[in-house]
Design a protein around this motif. Sequence first.
Motif, PDB file in Angstrom:
ATOM      1  N   PRO A 223       9.653   0.009  -0.154  1.00  0.00           N
ATOM      2  CA  PRO A 223      10.401  -0.035   1.115  1.00  0.00           C
ATOM      3  C   PRO A 223       9.795   0.876   2.186  1.00  0.00           C
ATOM      4  N   ALA A 224       9.207   2.002   1.775  1.00  0.00           N
ATOM      5  CA  ALA A 224       8.558   2.882   2.754  1.00  0.00           C
ATOM      6  C   ALA A 224       7.370   2.166   3.385  1.00  0.00           C
ATOM      7  N   VAL A 225       6.543   1.504   2.571  1.00  0.00           N
ATOM      8  CA  VAL A 225       5.396   0.761   3.100  1.00  0.00           C
ATOM      9  C   VAL A 225       5.875  -0.353   4.021  1.00  0.00           C
ATOM     10  N   LYS A 226       6.947  -1.036   3.657  1.00  0.00           N
ATOM     11  CA  LYS A 226       7.509  -2.101   4.506  1.00  0.00           C
ATOM     12  C   LYS A 226       7.884  -1.529   5.877  1.00  0.00           C
ATOM     13  N   ARG A 227       8.549  -0.383   5.881  1.00  0.00           N
ATOM     14  CA  ARG A 227       8.957   0.234   7.150  1.00  0.00           C
ATOM     15  C   ARG A 227       7.744   0.658   7.960  1.00  0.00           C
ATOM     16  N   TRP A 228       6.747   1.296   7.303  1.00  0.00           N
ATOM     17  CA  TRP A 228       5.549   1.720   8.021  1.00  0.00           C
ATOM     18  C   TRP A 228       4.844   0.525   8.652  1.00  0.00           C
ATOM     19  N   CYS A 229       4.710  -0.554   7.906  1.00  0.00           N
ATOM     20  CA  CYS A 229       4.012  -1.731   8.437  1.00  0.00           C
ATOM     21  C   CYS A 229       4.751  -2.303   9.645  1.00  0.00           C
ATOM     22  N   ALA A 230       6.080  -2.354   9.577  1.00  0.00           N
ATOM     23  CA  ALA A 230       6.861  -2.839  10.723  1.00  0.00           C
ATOM     24  C   ALA A 230       6.669  -1.914  11.933  1.00  0.00           C
ATOM     25  N   LEU A 231       6.663  -0.609  11.697  1.00  0.00           N
ATOM     26  CA  LEU A 231       6.470   0.341  12.793  1.00  0.00           C
ATOM     27  C   LEU A 231       5.068   0.244  13.381  1.00  0.00           C
ATOM     28  N   PHE A 232       4.059   0.032  12.522  1.00  0.00           N
ATOM     29  CA  PHE A 232       2.695  -0.140  13.048  1.00  0.00           C
ATOM     30  C   PHE A 232       2.610  -1.385  13.910  1.00  0.00           C
ATOM     31  N   ARG A 233       3.226  -2.471  13.492  1.00  0.00           N
ATOM     32  CA  ARG A 233       3.194  -3.696  14.297  1.00  0.00           C
ATOM     33  C   ARG A 233       3.855  -3.459  15.651  1.00  0.00           C
ATOM     34  N   GLN A 234       4.902  -2.647  15.658  1.00  0.00           N
ATOM     35  CA  GLN A 234       5.635  -2.369  16.895  1.00  0.00           C
ATOM     36  C   GLN A 234       4.873  -1.411  17.811  1.00  0.00           C
ATOM     37  N   HIS A 235       4.326  -0.341  17.259  1.00  0.00           N
ATOM     38  CA  HIS A 235       3.740   0.722  18.072  1.00  0.00           C
ATOM     39  C   HIS A 235       2.217   0.674  18.195  1.00  0.00           C
ATOM     40  N   LEU A 236       1.526   0.176  17.180  1.00  0.00           N
ATOM     41  CA  LEU A 236       0.060   0.100  17.206  1.00  0.00           C
ATOM     42  C   LEU A 236      -0.380  -1.274  16.679  1.00  0.00           C
ATOM     43  N   PRO A 237      -0.063  -2.339  17.406  1.00  0.00           N
ATOM     44  CA  PRO A 237      -0.348  -3.685  16.881  1.00  0.00           C
ATOM     45  C   PRO A 237      -1.835  -3.981  16.700  1.00  0.00           C
ATOM     46  N   GLU A 238      -2.719  -3.206  17.340  1.00  0.00           N
ATOM     47  CA  GLU A 238      -4.151  -3.449  17.202  1.00  0.00           C
ATOM     48  C   GLU A 238      -4.707  -2.906  15.889  1.00  0.00           C
ATOM     49  N   VAL A 239      -3.981  -2.019  15.212  1.00  0.00           N
ATOM     50  CA  VAL A 239      -4.436  -1.459  13.942  1.00  0.00           C
ATOM     51  C   VAL A 239      -4.223  -2.500  12.832  1.00  0.00           C
ATOM     52  N   LYS A 240      -5.292  -2.769  12.100  1.00  0.00           N
ATOM     53  CA  LYS A 240      -5.222  -3.732  11.004  1.00  0.00           C
ATOM     54  C   LYS A 240      -4.601  -3.066   9.785  1.00  0.00           C
ATOM     55  N   ILE A 241      -3.801  -3.831   9.042  1.00  0.00           N
ATOM     56  CA  ILE A 241      -3.073  -3.298   7.894  1.00  0.00           C
ATOM     57  C   ILE A 241      -3.520  -4.027   6.629  1.00  0.00           C
ATOM     58  N   LEU A 242      -3.984  -3.248   5.666  1.00  0.00           N
ATOM     59  CA  LEU A 242      -4.398  -3.766   4.362  1.00  0.00           C
ATOM     60  C   LEU A 242      -3.432  -3.255   3.310  1.00  0.00           C
ATOM     61  N   LEU A 243      -3.002  -4.143   2.438  1.00  0.00           N
ATOM     62  CA  LEU A 243      -2.160  -3.772   1.306  1.00  0.00           C
ATOM     63  C   LEU A 243      -2.957  -3.939   0.027  1.00  0.00           C
ATOM     64  N   GLY A 244      -2.763  -3.048  -0.902  1.00  0.00           N
ATOM     65  CA  GLY A 244      -3.398  -3.137  -2.208  1.00  0.00           C
ATOM     66  C   GLY A 244      -2.542  -2.403  -3.212  1.00  0.00           C
ATOM     67  N   GLY A 245      -3.053  -2.248  -4.413  1.00  0.00           N
ATOM     68  CA  GLY A 245      -2.341  -1.494  -5.432  1.00  0.00           C
ATOM     69  C   GLY A 245      -1.656  -2.385  -6.449  1.00  0.00           C
ATOM     70  N   PRO A 246      -0.951  -1.766  -7.384  1.00  0.00           N
ATOM     71  CA  PRO A 246      -0.365  -2.502  -8.507  1.00  0.00           C
ATOM     72  C   PRO A 246       0.559  -3.650  -8.107  1.00  0.00           C
ATOM     73  N   ALA A 247       1.415  -3.444  -7.119  1.00  0.00           N
ATOM     74  CA  ALA A 247       2.337  -4.515  -6.717  1.00  0.00           C
ATOM     75  C   ALA A 247       1.578  -5.727  -6.186  1.00  0.00           C
ATOM     76  N   CYS A 248       0.454  -5.475  -5.505  1.00  0.00           N
ATOM     77  CA  CYS A 248      -0.350  -6.568  -4.943  1.00  0.00           C
ATOM     78  C   CYS A 248      -1.174  -7.276  -6.018  1.00  0.00           C
ATOM     79  N   GLN A 249      -1.481  -6.580  -7.099  1.00  0.00           N
ATOM     80  CA  GLN A 249      -2.219  -7.197  -8.195  1.00  0.00           C
ATOM     81  C   GLN A 249      -1.290  -8.029  -9.076  1.00  0.00           C
ATOM     82  N   ILE A 250      -0.091  -7.517  -9.322  1.00  0.00           N
ATOM     83  CA  ILE A 250       0.837  -8.181 -10.237  1.00  0.00           C
ATOM     84  C   ILE A 250       1.606  -9.303  -9.543  1.00  0.00           C
ATOM     85  N   ALA A 251       2.067  -9.060  -8.326  1.00  0.00           N
ATOM     86  CA  ALA A 251       2.907 -10.034  -7.621  1.00  0.00           C
ATOM     87  C   ALA A 251       2.518 -10.087  -6.151  1.00  0.00           C
ATOM     88  N   PRO A 252       1.317 -10.618  -5.835  1.00  0.00           N
ATOM     89  CA  PRO A 252       0.853 -10.564  -4.441  1.00  0.00           C
ATOM     90  C   PRO A 252       1.742 -11.319  -3.453  1.00  0.00           C
TER      91      PRO A 252
END
Length: 183
Positions: free
Chosen positions: A70-99
């Motif tokens: 949920p923290a990553v979800k909030r950060w990504c939403a805030l980045f889209r709102q405040h710094l939309p030009e910054v590209k966001i990459l997700l990785g890690g166990p959750a992305c490997q198991i249930a992308p």
Amino acid sequence: LPEKAAGLMGLLADGKCDAESRQSLVAFHDELDASQVGVVDAIFWELCGKIAAHQSVAIGFKCWFGDGLPAVKRWCALFRQHLPEVKILLGGPACQIAPEQTARFIENFDAVATGDAESTIVRLLDCFEARASIEDVPGLLLPGTGGWRRTPPLGALDITATAEASYDPRVYPAVGTDDKLNF
């Protein structure tokens, strides 16, 4: 908050969890949730300062199951709102198991590394910096109209071709401090 938690835990340990104690526990849970949102938001603004200082074009988050997602979800939403030009990459166990499920939950991102990101990250960052297409970078799940798109599958990881990690404080300032974040 720690003193309040200790007091409530003492009630539970003594077996005195009556209706009033249960109401106190629920109120404390809500207080903890509100405190966590405040911490997540404070970290977001700290990240914005680091992005500005380093002139970063991308940020990546290691997604794991539990309170971190949920923290990553909030950060990504805030980045889209405040710094939309910054590209966001997700990785890690959750992305490997249930992308797909992770992508659906997070919503605001540019790419999900579905395998070991060591094979993907350098090529992906090269594309972000050059503002080039990421369609040929292997091992990605990408958002698209009407569903998800996958790039070509990852081949076997050649560990000899990956860069050696640098934990030098000039490269990784949080190393050896309590400020270490997994991203």
